[in-house]
Design a protein around this motif. Structure first.
Motif, PDB file in Angstrom:
ATOM      1  N   THR A  18      -0.034  -1.447  43.541  1.00 32.53           N
ATOM      2  CA  THR A  18       0.675  -0.900  42.379  1.00 32.53           C
ATOM      3  C   THR A  18       1.957  -0.201  42.795  1.00 32.53           C
ATOM      4  O   THR A  18       3.013  -0.405  42.175  1.00 32.53           O
ATOM      5  N   ILE A  19       1.883   0.627  43.815  1.00 38.82           N
ATOM      6  CA  ILE A  19       3.061   1.367  44.279  1.00 38.82           C
ATOM      7  C   ILE A  19       4.119   0.416  44.811  1.00 38.82           C
ATOM      8  O   ILE A  19       5.306   0.500  44.442  1.00 38.82           O
ATOM      9  N   LEU A  20       3.717  -0.502  45.670  1.00 35.58           N
ATOM     10  CA  LEU A  20       4.675  -1.432  46.265  1.00 35.58           C
ATOM     11  C   LEU A  20       5.341  -2.302  45.199  1.00 35.58           C
ATOM     12  O   LEU A  20       6.555  -2.558  45.266  1.00 35.58           O
ATOM     13  N   THR A  21       4.571  -2.738  44.219  1.00 33.15           N
ATOM     14  CA  THR A  21       5.124  -3.595  43.169  1.00 33.15           C
ATOM     15  C   THR A  21       6.074  -2.821  42.271  1.00 33.15           C
ATOM     16  O   THR A  21       7.123  -3.338  41.852  1.00 33.15           O
ATOM     17  N   ASN A  22       5.732  -1.581  41.967  1.00 34.72           N
ATOM     18  CA  ASN A  22       6.635  -0.758  41.155  1.00 34.72           C
ATOM     19  C   ASN A  22       7.924  -0.437  41.909  1.00 34.72           C
ATOM     20  O   ASN A  22       8.997  -0.348  41.303  1.00 34.72           O
ATOM     21  N   ILE A  23       7.832  -0.263  43.222  1.00 38.20           N
ATOM     22  CA  ILE A  23       9.043  -0.074  44.022  1.00 38.20           C
ATOM     23  C   ILE A  23       9.919  -1.319  43.929  1.00 38.20           C
ATOM     24  O   ILE A  23      11.146  -1.221  43.757  1.00 38.20           O
ATOM     25  N   ALA A  24       9.311  -2.489  44.024  1.00 38.05           N
ATOM     26  CA  ALA A  24      10.067  -3.740  43.907  1.00 38.05           C
ATOM     27  C   ALA A  24      10.740  -3.844  42.537  1.00 38.05           C
ATOM     28  O   ALA A  24      11.894  -4.275  42.436  1.00 38.05           O
ATOM     29  N   ALA A  25      10.035  -3.442  41.484  1.00 37.74           N
ATOM     30  CA  ALA A  25      10.606  -3.486  40.136  1.00 37.74           C
ATOM     31  C   ALA A  25      11.812  -2.556  40.029  1.00 37.74           C
ATOM     32  O   ALA A  25      12.844  -2.912  39.447  1.00 37.74           O
ATOM     33  N   VAL A  26      11.687  -1.360  40.595  1.00 37.28           N
ATOM     34  CA  VAL A  26      12.808  -0.415  40.597  1.00 37.28           C
ATOM     35  C   VAL A  26      14.003  -0.989  41.358  1.00 37.28           C
ATOM     36  O   VAL A  26      15.148  -0.847  40.936  1.00 37.28           O
ATOM     37  N   MET A  27      13.732  -1.649  42.473  1.00 37.18           N
ATOM     38  CA  MET A  27      14.806  -2.243  43.270  1.00 37.18           C
ATOM     39  C   MET A  27      15.512  -3.357  42.494  1.00 37.18           C
ATOM     40  O   MET A  27      16.740  -3.503  42.573  1.00 37.18           O
ATOM     41  N   VAL A  28      14.758  -4.136  41.732  1.00 41.03           N
ATOM     42  CA  VAL A  28      15.373  -5.178  40.907  1.00 41.03           C
ATOM     43  C   VAL A  28      16.284  -4.551  39.866  1.00 41.03           C
ATOM     44  O   VAL A  28      17.436  -4.978  39.691  1.00 41.03           O
ATOM     45  N   HIS A  29      15.778  -3.554  39.165  1.00 45.24           N
ATOM     46  CA  HIS A  29      16.597  -2.881  38.154  1.00 45.24           C
ATOM     47  C   HIS A  29      17.860  -2.278  38.775  1.00 45.24           C
ATOM     48  O   HIS A  29      18.962  -2.422  38.238  1.00 45.24           O
ATOM     49  N   PHE A  60      17.025  -8.380  45.957  1.00 42.61           N
ATOM     50  CA  PHE A  60      16.212  -8.168  44.764  1.00 42.61           C
ATOM     51  C   PHE A  60      16.900  -8.643  43.487  1.00 42.61           C
ATOM     52  O   PHE A  60      16.313  -8.571  42.411  1.00 42.61           O
ATOM     53  N   ALA A  61      18.128  -9.117  43.600  1.00 41.78           N
ATOM     54  CA  ALA A  61      18.876  -9.504  42.413  1.00 41.78           C
ATOM     55  C   ALA A  61      18.690 -10.963  42.033  1.00 41.78           C
ATOM     56  O   ALA A  61      18.975 -11.350  40.911  1.00 41.78           O
ATOM     57  N   GLY A  62      18.227 -11.784  42.966  1.00 45.10           N
ATOM     58  CA  GLY A  62      18.089 -13.205  42.709  1.00 45.10           C
ATOM     59  C   GLY A  62      16.979 -13.537  41.727  1.00 45.10           C
ATOM     60  O   GLY A  62      16.024 -12.775  41.556  1.00 45.10           O
ATOM     61  N   GLN A  63      17.093 -14.695  41.100  1.00 48.58           N
ATOM     62  CA  GLN A  63      16.121 -15.115  40.101  1.00 48.58           C
ATOM     63  C   GLN A  63      14.730 -15.288  40.696  1.00 48.58           C
ATOM     64  O   GLN A  63      13.725 -14.965  40.057  1.00 48.58           O
ATOM     65  N   ARG A  64      14.635 -15.815  41.917  1.00 50.75           N
ATOM     66  CA  ARG A  64      13.322 -16.000  42.532  1.00 50.75           C
ATOM     67  C   ARG A  64      12.577 -14.678  42.642  1.00 50.75           C
ATOM     68  O   ARG A  64      11.395 -14.590  42.306  1.00 50.75           O
ATOM     69  N   THR A  65      13.283 -13.624  43.087  1.00 53.68           N
ATOM     70  CA  THR A  65      12.643 -12.312  43.237  1.00 53.68           C
ATOM     71  C   THR A  65      12.311 -11.711  41.891  1.00 53.68           C
ATOM     72  O   THR A  65      11.221 -11.152  41.699  1.00 53.68           O
ATOM     73  N   ARG A  66      13.222 -11.828  40.939  1.00 46.18           N
ATOM     74  CA  ARG A  66      12.978 -11.266  39.609  1.00 46.18           C
ATOM     75  C   ARG A  66      11.719 -11.838  38.981  1.00 46.18           C
ATOM     76  O   ARG A  66      10.863 -11.113  38.463  1.00 46.18           O
TER      77      ARG A  66
END
Length: 220
Positions: free
Chosen positions: A47-58, A73-79
């Motif tokens: 949960t923590i790692l995934t939320n960090i990834a979401a914050v990085m995308v934003h 984190f900006a690319g479509q594959r990561t999003r």
């Protein structure tokens, strides 16, 4: 709407992650872990790692220069991959983990923010502004690296730390067969969500007048 959801996701995500860190460390140390062990414990949750990834995308997409911050984190594959992972966070927590404990106070607040609010915001943003029809079927194999790598980490860490972040991964308590079944179930769910994400992304691409990009590239 897209920018509003990005900003909301970034702000809510940061607040929830920082608050969770601030309350987890003293509670973890009171339970007998040292400072370093408590920090590792905090970062050992999917949960923590995934939320960090979401914050990085934003954060990457809110950059005034466009894709200047955290370009990976900006690319479509990561999003799309993060959308799948954070949906998994919501489903597993809501159906399996939520009934296993009753958090109170700030722990309850963080639980709601990290398992319900941030997944909703991220997926809503992805559906309205993040998806563009460019995902490929082969992207699923890249997305799978994250949950499989996390599973390997959690099980290996358990051998040394004597604890797991999630009860269904506890081999000592549940047995190897039960953990295997649970791991296969979560993996199957992740794959199913990944297939759905690609289909939805292609559908959104067609609605936006870009039917060829995602579909053709998926066949290359």
């Amino acid at each position: 709407m897209g920018r509003f959801l990005q900003t909301a996701g970034l702000v809510v995500g940061l607040i929830a992650l920082v608050l969770q860190f601030a309350i987890t460390l003293p509670a973890s140390m009171a339970a007998g872990r040292g400072l370093l062990g408590s920090i590792v414990f905090y970062f050992s949750f999917f949960t923590i790692l995934t939320n960090i990834a979401a914050v990085m995308v934003h954060a990457s997409l809110l950059s005034p220069a466009g894709y200047a911050w955290f370009p990976a984190f900006a690319g479509q594959r990561t999003r799309a991959g993060v959308a799948v992972a954070i949906t998994l966070v919501f489903i597993v927590y809501a159906t399996v983990l939520a009934r296993l404990w009753q958090p109170q106070g700030l722990f309850l607040l963080c639980d709601v923010l990290l398992h319900y609010v941030t997944p909703f915001i991220f997926v809503a943003w992805w559906l309205t502004a993040g998806a563009d029809g460019s995902t490929r079927w082969r992207d699923i194999s890249w997305w799978m690296i994250y949950p499989l790598g996390y599973l390997a980490y959690a099980l290996i860490r358990a051998l040394f730390a004597g604890e797991v972040p999630y009860p269904f991964l506890d081999v000592a308590k549940n047995g190897g067969a039960s953990v295997t079944v649970s791991a296969l179930g979560v993996t199957a769910l992740f794959i199913g969500l990944s297939v759905l994400a690609v289909l939805v992304d292609h559908g959104i691409g067609r609605l936006r007048g870009k039917p060829a990009t995602g579909i053709q590239s998926s066949r290359q």
